[in-house]
Design an enzyme around this catalytic site. Structure first.
Site, PDB file in Angstrom:
ATOM      1  N   ASP A  21       0.857  -1.188   0.000  1.00  0.00           N
ATOM      2  CA  ASP A  21       0.000   0.000   0.000  1.00  0.00           C
ATOM      3  C   ASP A  21       0.896   1.243   0.000  1.00  0.00           C
ATOM      4  O   ASP A  21       1.863   1.324   0.754  1.00  0.00           O
ATOM      5  CB  ASP A  21      -0.895  -0.004   1.242  1.00  0.00           C
ATOM      6  N   ILE A  22       0.565   2.196  -0.846  1.00  0.00           N
ATOM      7  CA  ILE A  22       1.405   3.384  -1.010  1.00  0.00           C
ATOM      8  C   ILE A  22       1.332   4.315   0.222  1.00  0.00           C
ATOM      9  O   ILE A  22       2.256   5.099   0.461  1.00  0.00           O
ATOM     10  CB  ILE A  22       1.005   4.148  -2.317  1.00  0.00           C
ATOM     11  N   HIS A  26      -9.989  -5.382  -2.830  1.00  0.00           N
ATOM     12  CA  HIS A  26      -8.650  -5.538  -2.250  1.00  0.00           C
ATOM     13  C   HIS A  26      -8.750  -5.901  -0.783  1.00  0.00           C
ATOM     14  O   HIS A  26      -9.608  -5.407  -0.061  1.00  0.00           O
ATOM     15  CB  HIS A  26      -7.792  -4.278  -2.430  1.00  0.00           C
ATOM     16  N   HIS A  73      -6.620  -5.705   2.666  1.00  0.00           N
ATOM     17  CA  HIS A  73      -5.466  -5.098   3.335  1.00  0.00           C
ATOM     18  C   HIS A  73      -4.865  -6.138   4.283  1.00  0.00           C
ATOM     19  O   HIS A  73      -5.587  -6.714   5.110  1.00  0.00           O
ATOM     20  CB  HIS A  73      -5.904  -3.915   4.211  1.00  0.00           C
TER      21      HIS A  73
HETATM   22  P1  5GP Z   1      -9.882   1.418   0.605  1.00  0.00           P
HETATM   23  O1  5GP Z   1     -10.473   1.476  -0.788  1.00  0.00           O
HETATM   24  O2  5GP Z   1      -9.822   0.016   1.149  1.00  0.00           O
HETATM   25  O3  5GP Z   1     -10.584   2.341   1.547  1.00  0.00           O
HETATM   26  O4  5GP Z   1      -8.371   1.940   0.525  1.00  0.00           O
HETATM   27  C1  5GP Z   1      -7.639   1.883  -0.671  1.00  0.00           C
HETATM   28  C2  5GP Z   1      -6.168   1.725  -0.339  1.00  0.00           C
HETATM   29  O5  5GP Z   1      -5.444   1.751  -1.571  1.00  0.00           O
HETATM   30  C3  5GP Z   1      -5.591   2.842   0.536  1.00  0.00           C
HETATM   31  O6  5GP Z   1      -4.970   2.267   1.679  1.00  0.00           O
HETATM   32  C4  5GP Z   1      -4.587   3.553  -0.373  1.00  0.00           C
HETATM   33  O7  5GP Z   1      -3.437   3.999   0.308  1.00  0.00           O
HETATM   34  C5  5GP Z   1      -4.260   2.495  -1.407  1.00  0.00           C
HETATM   35  N1  5GP Z   1      -3.931   3.066  -2.708  1.00  0.00           N
HETATM   36  C6  5GP Z   1      -4.652   3.970  -3.411  1.00  0.00           C
HETATM   37  N2  5GP Z   1      -4.053   4.264  -4.570  1.00  0.00           N
HETATM   38  C7  5GP Z   1      -2.912   3.531  -4.608  1.00  0.00           C
HETATM   39  C8  5GP Z   1      -1.858   3.405  -5.568  1.00  0.00           C
HETATM   40  O8  5GP Z   1      -1.839   4.031  -6.621  1.00  0.00           O
HETATM   41  N3  5GP Z   1      -0.856   2.547  -5.278  1.00  0.00           N
HETATM   42  C9  5GP Z   1      -0.841   1.822  -4.108  1.00  0.00           C
HETATM   43  N4  5GP Z   1       0.190   0.993  -3.922  1.00  0.00           N
HETATM   44  N5  5GP Z   1      -1.819   1.909  -3.186  1.00  0.00           N
HETATM   45  C10 5GP Z   1      -2.834   2.759  -3.422  1.00  0.00           C
END
Ligand code: 5GP
Length: 130
Positions: free
Chosen positions: A29-30, A93, A95
């Site tokens: 995660d970035i 996804h 985590h």
């Molecule tokens: P959620 O959709 O579960 O709320 O969170 C999405 C997750 O994807 C976040 O933790 C965010 O940091 C990660 N994320 C979003 N865009 C990118 C990206 O371009 N690259 C990476 N490696 N992670 C990402």
């Protein structure tokens, strides 16, 4: 339009890759909540984990298990926590987060700021355990 995660799978957007097979992909995660915070995704696009067919869902969890066990060996932690939210990116996804306590799964807190060198080092450590 392709999701940002499909662009990562296709190499159009860079990532710190951990693992890949024909159906699944894992990368750091970035904006990590903890060092080693990893996302595990199916290659097919779907917005909601419980829309996945049973084979794809069970395969995703088994792929995540392999990655989690490698993370556990690579990163000092009590255990690997698992969370599914999908509030930001409309591509399923999981985590995976190395945990010391329940606060480590608080995604509302400030994220870590790691350098590319630190991210590369973490990814390399996890990959070595696979
Ligand atoms: P959620 O959709 O579960 O709320 O969170 C999405 C997750 O994807 C976040 O933790 C965010 O940091 C990660 N994320 C979003 N865009 C990118 C990206 O371009 N690259 C990476 N490696 N992670 C990402």
């Amino acid at each position: 339009m392709a999701t940002i995660f499909t662009k990562i799978i296709n190499g159009e957007i860079p990532c710190y890759k951990i693992a890949e097979d024909d159906k699944y992909f894992a990368f750091l995660d970035i904006n990590p909540v903890k060092k080693g915070h990893t996302l595990v995704i199916p290659k097919i696009e779907d917005d909601y984990i419980f829309n996945l067919d049973d084979d794809t869902l069970s395969g995703l969890v088994l792929f995540a298990k392999k990655v989690a066990l490698a993370m556990e060996s690579a990163m000092p932690c009590k255990r690997i926590g698992l969370a599914v939210m999908g509030m930001e990116v409309p591509h399923v996804h999981i985590h995976l987060v190395p945990m010391e306590n329940e606060g480590d799964l608080n995604f509302a807190k400030e994220k870590l700021k790691l350098t590319p060198a630190e991210m590369n080092e973490i990814a390399e450590k996890i990959r070595k355990e696979l």
